[in-house]
Design an enzyme around this catalytic site. Structure first.
Site, short mmCIF file in Angstrom:
data_model
loop_
_atom_site.label_atom_id
_atom_site.label_comp_id
_atom_site.label_asym_id
_atom_site.label_seq_id
_atom_site.Cartn_x
_atom_site.Cartn_y
_atom_site.Cartn_z
N CYS A 218 -1.37 -15.16 18.64
CA CYS A 218 -0.12 -15.09 18.09
C CYS A 218 0.64 -16.31 18.25
CB CYS A 218 0.72 -13.79 18.50
SG CYS A 218 0.00 -12.11 18.46
N LYS B 42 -7.23 7.76 8.96
CA LYS B 42 -6.47 6.68 8.97
C LYS B 42 -6.46 5.51 7.94
CE LYS B 42 -4.70 3.94 12.73
NZ LYS B 42 -4.66 3.71 14.32
N CYS C 251 -2.72 -7.83 23.52
CA CYS C 251 -2.03 -7.82 22.61
C CYS C 251 -2.04 -6.89 21.39
CB CYS C 251 -2.45 -9.40 22.02
SG CYS C 251 -1.47 -9.60 20.26
N CYS D 283 0.52 -14.24 24.07
CA CYS D 283 -0.85 -14.06 23.25
C CYS D 283 -1.13 -15.47 22.65
CB CYS D 283 -0.78 -13.09 22.44
SG CYS D 283 -1.97 -12.93 21.16
N HIS E 36 4.09 1.52 2.40
CA HIS E 36 5.16 0.74 1.95
C HIS E 36 5.63 1.68 0.61
CE1 HIS E 36 2.58 -2.90 2.98
NE2 HIS E 36 3.80 -2.78 3.93
N HIS F 163 0.86 -1.37 0.03
CA HIS F 163 -0.04 -0.10 0.15
C HIS F 163 0.88 1.45 0.00
CE1 HIS F 163 0.92 0.44 4.26
NE2 HIS F 163 0.66 -0.94 4.51
N HIS G 71 -3.74 -8.70 18.32
CA HIS G 71 -5.13 -9.34 18.36
C HIS G 71 -6.27 -8.58 19.21
CE1 HIS G 71 -2.74 -12.62 16.83
NE2 HIS G 71 -3.94 -13.02 16.29
N LYS H 154 -8.02 -1.43 6.36
CA LYS H 154 -8.96 -2.26 5.65
C LYS H 154 -10.46 -1.99 5.99
CE LYS H 154 -5.34 -5.68 4.88
NZ LYS H 154 -4.91 -6.64 5.52
#
Length: 661
Positions: free
Chosen positions: A130, A302, A145, A127, A22, A19, A148, A305
């Site tokens: 994870c 911000k 976490c 977690c 990056h 995106h 998550h 997704k």
RNA sequence: GGGCCCAUAGCUCAAUUGGUUAGAGCCCCCGGCUCAUAACCGGGUUGUUCCUGGUUCGAGUCCAGGUGGGCCUACCA
């Protein structure tokens, strides 16, 4: 001899699709690399992918692919994105490559030989989501976490540790000796104050998943992802290695003049603390700069997704072209600051700066005046016979070149572009005041030649100064000037210095405008194609007027209040928490089967025995949180002024557990 | 709770490190020009430099306190 320059981006976690976040880092690194290259420095630009970790292992499983096949597939869009954006990396490292794995293990061994790695039981927050440990400092408010957003558990595991605690002072010394190690300065301050607090040893292996690099001699363990990932910066060059073994590592790490890691501000700690500590331990030199840039929002929001504004660079490149997007990234926000990516702003800058400013300057002189009056040939002039206005522009160009270089070196891209545009603007003024079209009419060829040459040479200079940001457009510009493309060559400094480099007699090649202006219809269709809503200005204003007034009040709804579960709690037990300055551990009867354990930061104001038997008010539905390793299942209400504090006590003996409302 | 950074025109930012009347760009208005991509050039409007004190011949700049915002961090919960 120009010393080599090494610049890196973070390696991106391959779980994501590329995106503009990056893209922003990568473009910045490409600009740095190209700038250094045209200054004649050997330049190496590295980017790549972080491909290990449980998340990848699991995603691959979901897609019924071997992890390697999965990451191979996910890697392609990144390569394509950098190609589209004309980011010419010299290396593209993937942490699953054989060479990388070997080098990570080699680094591990060096750290082990130094005596900095030991095996121990590890107890920390874990977690489940994870399947990995989190340090206290990684956790969000409420022991959540960070990935998550779920509560973590306290669990023990056997793990290898790195003696990070031994490096507190060496790091502080390094910071002291390298006052521009971390940029911007305010970020450096954060890093220093974090280290000053003292560093804890770092767990650097995991046994809970397989998709990673095995610990040398103990394949049950996989090397901690950050140790794995950070090593990419040297493994891509063949390091760690002894002198003479790996030419790339010798040139761009061991002997490099500058090593710049460009990172996002969220991963600064890993780069400014852990990474240098690993290198100190392994006896490898440290990078010279870690540059933390800010975040981009998208049209003021911000990027996420869920908001549906996750912006891949591809469609933007298609709509505007790589160079225009690169220009916008570098021009719009100060590097190091947060900024906003706004489609509207991009179009404004495009029309105002690229089309009207630079594009039109070139067009009016090359495609029009020169073509009509001087057969499109670069005129031959007497450089000693220039007048004051010519010399003023030349001197402007010289100062601009100097300034821009300074800003490029400091990664202040927006300032560099600012400076260049001052020159473009000065050139436009110069054309207006010298009126070459009048000179043509009056057939004053000598003066006309001088004027045209001065503008053309200015454009040639601009084509170099702007090259790091807009390489393709600059070569197009040069082609129209009758110049060959700019070819960076090691040990040859192409940066403009002497006036008059443009060869007289060269045939200019006027062609289509460099930056054709977007008219309103085009603008609308581009925005539509990109799925950006055109804000209806008037509506927006009207809404702001009507909405802002009533929303000004600070009231909450009754329902908001009822979300709080306030209850009377009878204090059954109270004791000090060991080693704690402020905390009391309370056992509180809230009308439930067993008393609750609640921690309260009041021991500077209350002795434990003063509280037992008191009926206090508690928040019963506050999310549990651990403090000093103890869980607090709620909160005791208290009021305080500057120097006194009072717990809220219930006046009559209502039953414990009674709702307060 | 501790710490760091920031606050300048409607918006984005400058101000050579304490030195004349605080400047650019965008936006808006007027004019000019016409070589050029409805471009370009000139002019104009907008400032309690967040507030209050202090140091100084002189403060946007330095100091103290406050307000507002961002970030880091912790034993508020």
């Amino acid at each position: 001899m120009a010393r080599p320059y090494y610049v890196t981006t973070p390696i991106y976690y391959v779980n994501d699709r590329p995106h503009i976040g990056h893209a922003y880092s990568t473009v910045a690194a490409d600009v740095v690399s190209r700038y250094q290259a045209i200054r004649g420095k050997p330049s190496y630009f590295l980017t790549g992918l972080d491909e290990h970790g449980l998340k990848i292992e699991r995603r691959a499983k979901e897609e019924a692919l071997a992890p390697q096949d999965f990451v191979d597939r996910m890697a392609a869009p990144f390569r394509e994105a950098w190609e589209e954006l004309d980011c010419q990396h010299h290396g593209f490292i993937r942490t699953t490559s054989a060479q990388h794995k070997e080098n990570v293990q080699a680094l591990w061994k060096r750290m082990e030989e130094r005596g900095d790695i030991y095996l121990d039981d590890y107890e920390d927050w874990y977690c489940v989501g994870c399947e990995s440990f989190k340090t206290e400092k990684e956790l969000l408010e409420g022991n959540l976490c960070p990935i998550h957003k779920k509560p973590v558990e306290r669990i023990k595991e056997r793990s290898y540790f790195f003696r990070l605690s031994n490096y507190t002072q060496p790091l502080l010394d390094y910071y002291e000796e390298h006052p521009d190690f971390v940029q911007p300065d305010s970020r450096f301050n954060e890093v220093k104050s974090f280290v000053r607090e003292g560093l804890r040893d770092l767990s650097i292996s995991r046994t809970s998943f397989r998709w990673g690099i095995p610990v040398p001699g103990d394949p049950e363990h996989v090397i901690y992802v950050w140790l794995d990932a950070l090593t990419n910066y040297i493994s891509a060059l063949g390091g760690p290695a002894e002198e003479g073994e790996e030419p790339l590592f010798d040139e761009f790490w061991r002997n490099a003049g500058t090593i710049t890691h460009i990172v996002g501000k969220d991963i600064l700690r890993f780069h400014a603390i852990y990474w240098p500590a690993f290198l100190l331990s392994a006896g490898v030199r440290l990078p010279t700069h870690v540059w933390a840039h800010g975040w981009l929002t998208v049209n003021g929001e911000k990027m996420s997704k869920s908001l549906g504004n996750f912006l891949p660079p591809g469609p933007l490149v298609e709509a505007f072209g790589a160079d225009v997007l690169r220009y916008y990234f570098m021009r719009e926000v100060g590097f190091g600051q947060d900024g906003d990516f706004s489609h509207r702003n991009l179009i404004n800058r495009y029309n105002g700066e690229l089309a009207n400013g630079l594009g039109n300057l070139m067009n009016r002189i090359v495609a029009s005046i020169l073509k009509k009056s001087l057969d499109g040939q670069v005129p031959s002039i007497d450089l000693g016979a220039l007048d004051d206005s010519d010399r003023a522009l030349i001197s402007k160009a010289q100062s601009s070149v100097e300034e821009a270089a300074k800003h490029y070196e400091a990664l202040a891209f927006h300032r560099a572009l600012d400076t260049i545009w001052e020159l473009v603007s000065a050139a436009n003024k110069y054309v207006d005041s010298t009126e070459p079209w009048m000179l043509a009419k009056q057939d004053d060829k000598t003066r006309l030649r001088q004027v045209c040459y001065t503008v053309l040479e200015t454009l040639r200079w601009v084509s170099i100064m702007l090259f790091p940001v807009m390489p393709q457009k600059c070569n197009e510009l040069r082609a129209q000037l009758g110049m060959p493309p700019l070819l960076p060559t090691e040990q040859v400094d192409l940066w403009p210095s002497a006036w008059g480099g443009l060869r007289p007699g060269a045939q200019t090649k006027p062609s289509t405008p460099l930056f054709p202006r977007f008219d309103e219809a085009q603008e609308r269709s581009i925005l539509e194609r990109l799925g950006v809503e055109r804000p209806a200005e008037d509506d927006k204003k009207a809404n702001a007027m009507t909405e802002s007034e009533p929303s000004k009040d600070d009231f909450i709804e009754f329902d908001d209040f009822m979300k709080l579960d306030l209850r009377v709690g009878l204090v059954k037990t109270a004791e000090r928490v060991e080693k704690s300055k402020k905390l009391l551990k309370l056992g509180i009867d809230a009308g439930e089967s067993a008393p609750r354990q609640i921690l309260a930061g009041i021991s500077e104001h209350y002795a434990p025995e003063d509280l037992v038997g008191k009926r206090v008010v508690i928040v019963a539905n506050l999310k549990p949180r651990k403090l000093m390793g103890l869980e607090s299942q709620g909160m005791v209400l208290a009021a305080s002024d500057d120097d006194r504090l009072s717990v809220l006590v219930v006046e009559r003996d209502v039953e414990p557990g009674s709702r307060a409302k």
